[in-house]
Design a protein around this motif. Sequence first.
Motif, PDB file in Angstrom:
ATOM      1  N   ILE A   8       0.842  -1.200   0.000  1.00  0.00           N
ATOM      2  CA  ILE A   8       0.000   0.000   0.000  1.00  0.00           C
ATOM      3  C   ILE A   8       0.879   1.253   0.000  1.00  0.00           C
ATOM      4  N   LEU A  39      -6.324   5.105  -0.073  1.00  0.00           N
ATOM      5  CA  LEU A  39      -5.308   4.187   0.445  1.00  0.00           C
ATOM      6  C   LEU A  39      -4.765   4.633   1.800  1.00  0.00           C
ATOM      7  N   ARG A  49      -9.538  -1.062   1.096  1.00  0.00           N
ATOM      8  CA  ARG A  49      -8.877   0.106   0.492  1.00  0.00           C
ATOM      9  C   ARG A  49      -8.292  -0.246  -0.864  1.00  0.00           C
TER      10      ARG A  49
END
Length: 87
Positions: A8, A39, A49
């Motif tokens: 991420i 995110l 997400r």
Amino acid sequence: MAEPQSTINYCIQMLQAIMDDSTIPRNIRRVADDTRKVLIDESKGLGLRAATAISMIDEISNDPNMPVHARTRIWELVSQLETVPLD
């Protein structure tokens, strides 16, 4: 396999690079910024997400005004996000 949070973070950096690239149309940079915000939002799980981000990016991935180098970055970004488990 990389840890989901590091994936991420890497995707957030990629989105920041897209946002900073002035050769990419404004509407695409705006979606990149919105995706980055999704995110970063820690009130939702990593999988949610990532799935939301993929959905948002998918909408712009076929934009005919997108430069080729940006399209390649977008595809790489989606590939990275697809490795995040859905929890």
